[in-house]
Scaffold this motif. Structure first.
Motif, mmCIF file in Angstrom:
data_model
loop_
_atom_site.group_PDB
_atom_site.id
_atom_site.type_symbol
_atom_site.label_atom_id
_atom_site.label_comp_id
_atom_site.label_asym_id
_atom_site.label_seq_id
_atom_site.Cartn_x
_atom_site.Cartn_y
_atom_site.Cartn_z
ATOM 1 N N MET A 1 0.776 -0.634 0.396
ATOM 2 C CA MET A 1 0.283 0.251 -0.246
ATOM 3 C C MET A 1 0.903 1.246 0.610
ATOM 4 O O MET A 1 1.491 1.000 0.442
ATOM 5 C CB MET A 1 -0.949 -0.107 1.496
ATOM 6 N N ARG A 2 0.750 2.295 -0.966
ATOM 7 C CA ARG A 2 1.644 3.433 -1.533
ATOM 8 C C ARG A 2 0.443 4.556 -0.313
ATOM 9 O O ARG A 2 -0.624 4.107 -0.376
ATOM 10 C CB ARG A 2 1.317 3.425 -2.590
ATOM 11 N N PHE A 3 1.495 5.071 0.960
ATOM 12 C CA PHE A 3 0.643 5.609 2.196
ATOM 13 C C PHE A 3 0.086 7.235 1.058
ATOM 14 O O PHE A 3 -1.721 7.093 1.133
ATOM 15 C CB PHE A 3 1.448 6.921 2.644
ATOM 16 N N MET A 4 0.472 7.716 0.218
ATOM 17 C CA MET A 4 -0.099 9.340 -0.529
ATOM 18 C C MET A 4 0.977 9.221 -1.263
ATOM 19 O O MET A 4 2.287 9.785 -1.052
ATOM 20 C CB MET A 4 -0.834 10.157 0.554
ATOM 21 N N ARG A 34 -0.206 -0.753 13.014
ATOM 22 C CA ARG A 34 1.315 -0.367 13.125
ATOM 23 C C ARG A 34 2.220 0.151 11.914
ATOM 24 O O ARG A 34 3.016 0.158 11.419
ATOM 25 C CB ARG A 34 1.966 -1.064 13.930
ATOM 26 N N GLU A 35 1.656 -1.462 11.525
ATOM 27 C CA GLU A 35 1.897 -1.375 9.999
ATOM 28 C C GLU A 35 1.910 -0.125 8.848
ATOM 29 O O GLU A 35 2.961 0.182 8.552
ATOM 30 C CB GLU A 35 2.014 -2.106 9.403
ATOM 31 N N SER A 36 0.935 0.337 8.677
ATOM 32 C CA SER A 36 0.696 1.063 7.955
ATOM 33 C C SER A 36 1.062 2.515 8.548
ATOM 34 O O SER A 36 1.326 3.960 7.867
ATOM 35 C CB SER A 36 -0.996 1.599 7.456
ATOM 36 N N VAL A 37 1.208 2.756 10.461
ATOM 37 C CA VAL A 37 1.624 3.713 9.712
ATOM 38 C C VAL A 37 3.511 4.141 9.987
ATOM 39 O O VAL A 37 4.411 5.099 9.822
ATOM 40 C CB VAL A 37 1.452 3.935 11.400
ATOM 41 N N GLU A 42 7.869 6.321 6.760
ATOM 42 C CA GLU A 42 8.831 5.688 5.848
ATOM 43 C C GLU A 42 8.284 6.850 4.801
ATOM 44 O O GLU A 42 9.684 7.253 3.657
ATOM 45 C CB GLU A 42 9.512 4.118 5.658
ATOM 46 N N ALA A 43 7.575 6.641 4.277
ATOM 47 C CA ALA A 43 7.722 7.461 3.007
ATOM 48 C C ALA A 43 7.515 9.250 3.596
ATOM 49 O O ALA A 43 7.589 9.776 2.812
ATOM 50 C CB ALA A 43 5.460 7.681 2.315
ATOM 51 N N LEU A 44 7.576 9.315 4.332
ATOM 52 C CA LEU A 44 7.244 10.952 5.038
ATOM 53 C C LEU A 44 9.293 11.186 4.907
ATOM 54 O O LEU A 44 9.345 11.701 4.198
ATOM 55 C CB LEU A 44 6.997 11.049 6.017
ATOM 56 N N ARG A 56 8.388 17.012 9.870
ATOM 57 C CA ARG A 56 8.800 16.822 10.606
ATOM 58 C C ARG A 56 7.598 16.344 11.995
ATOM 59 O O ARG A 56 8.172 15.532 12.157
ATOM 60 C CB ARG A 56 10.246 17.354 11.171
ATOM 61 N N GLU A 57 6.953 17.535 11.787
ATOM 62 C CA GLU A 57 6.008 17.193 12.818
ATOM 63 C C GLU A 57 4.760 15.724 12.653
ATOM 64 O O GLU A 57 4.541 15.449 13.918
ATOM 65 C CB GLU A 57 4.825 18.188 12.693
ATOM 66 N N ALA A 58 4.516 16.200 11.394
ATOM 67 C CA ALA A 58 3.757 14.473 10.951
ATOM 68 C C ALA A 58 4.835 13.216 11.374
ATOM 69 O O ALA A 58 3.743 12.154 11.768
ATOM 70 C CB ALA A 58 3.481 14.895 9.273
ATOM 71 N N ILE A 59 5.844 13.353 11.281
ATOM 72 C CA ILE A 59 7.263 12.544 12.183
ATOM 73 C C ILE A 59 6.921 12.017 12.786
ATOM 74 O O ILE A 59 6.822 10.702 13.245
ATOM 75 C CB ILE A 59 7.873 12.033 10.841
ATOM 76 N N GLY A 60 6.664 12.757 13.708
ATOM 77 C CA GLY A 60 6.773 12.575 14.862
ATOM 78 C C GLY A 60 5.696 12.263 16.020
ATOM 79 O O GLY A 60 5.365 11.366 16.304
ATOM 80 N N TYR A 61 4.239 12.700 15.060
ATOM 81 C CA TYR A 61 2.784 11.626 15.045
ATOM 82 C C TYR A 61 3.236 10.385 14.761
ATOM 83 O O TYR A 61 2.248 9.794 15.192
ATOM 84 C CB TYR A 61 2.291 12.232 13.878
ATOM 85 N N CYS A 62 3.163 10.304 13.532
ATOM 86 C CA CYS A 62 3.260 8.306 13.584
ATOM 87 C C CYS A 62 4.142 7.301 14.735
ATOM 88 O O CYS A 62 4.419 7.077 14.982
ATOM 89 C CB CYS A 62 4.894 8.536 12.518
ATOM 90 N N ILE A 63 5.963 8.492 15.504
ATOM 91 C CA ILE A 63 6.471 8.343 16.609
ATOM 92 C C ILE A 63 5.488 8.238 17.569
ATOM 93 O O ILE A 63 6.192 6.883 18.288
ATOM 94 C CB ILE A 63 8.121 9.108 16.931
ATOM 95 N N GLU A 64 5.096 8.842 17.923
ATOM 96 C CA GLU A 64 4.120 8.643 18.951
ATOM 97 C C GLU A 64 3.726 7.904 19.184
ATOM 98 O O GLU A 64 2.849 7.291 20.330
ATOM 99 C CB GLU A 64 2.826 10.258 19.286
ATOM 100 N N TYR A 65 1.928 7.504 17.724
ATOM 101 C CA TYR A 65 0.952 6.785 17.693
ATOM 102 C C TYR A 65 2.235 5.504 17.829
ATOM 103 O O TYR A 65 1.667 4.422 18.636
ATOM 104 C CB TYR A 65 1.014 6.646 16.211
ATOM 105 N N LEU A 66 3.504 5.173 17.385
ATOM 106 C CA LEU A 66 3.475 3.571 17.053
ATOM 107 C C LEU A 66 4.767 3.534 18.977
ATOM 108 O O LEU A 66 5.222 2.133 18.934
ATOM 109 C CB LEU A 66 4.854 3.604 16.385
#
Length: 75
Positions: A1-4, A34-37, A42-44, A56-66
């Motif tokens: 699956m490609r993120f966007m 977790r895999e989709s996040v 990775e795409a970001l 960088r903020e969006a990457i931080g959201y991913c890190i926080e979720y994971l």
């Protein structure tokens, strides 16, 4: 699956989409895996705009979720 296709979106739009995807749903059945996040992150990180503050903020959201739920860890 490609993120966007993040190359055609502004960094701020990408950040807002990531925020909505990760935190926009209250029902657990709608939460991302977790895999989709990880794929989003990775795409970001691979994007040409990876160093933009909004990305960088969006990457931080991913890190926080994971990040593991610290309340569920026992010593």
């Amino acid at each position: 699956m490609r993120f966007m296709d993040i190359e055609d979106a502004t960094p701020e739009t990408v950040r807002d989409v990531v925020d909505m995807c990760i935190w926009g749903f209250s029902s657990p059945e709608n939460w991302p895996t977790r895999e989709s996040v990880k794929e989003m992150m990775e795409a970001l990180m691979a994007s040409d705009h990876a160093h933009h503050p909004a990305i960088r903020e969006a990457i931080g959201y991913c890190i926080e979720y994971l990040r593991p739920d610290l309340d569920s860890l026992t010593c």
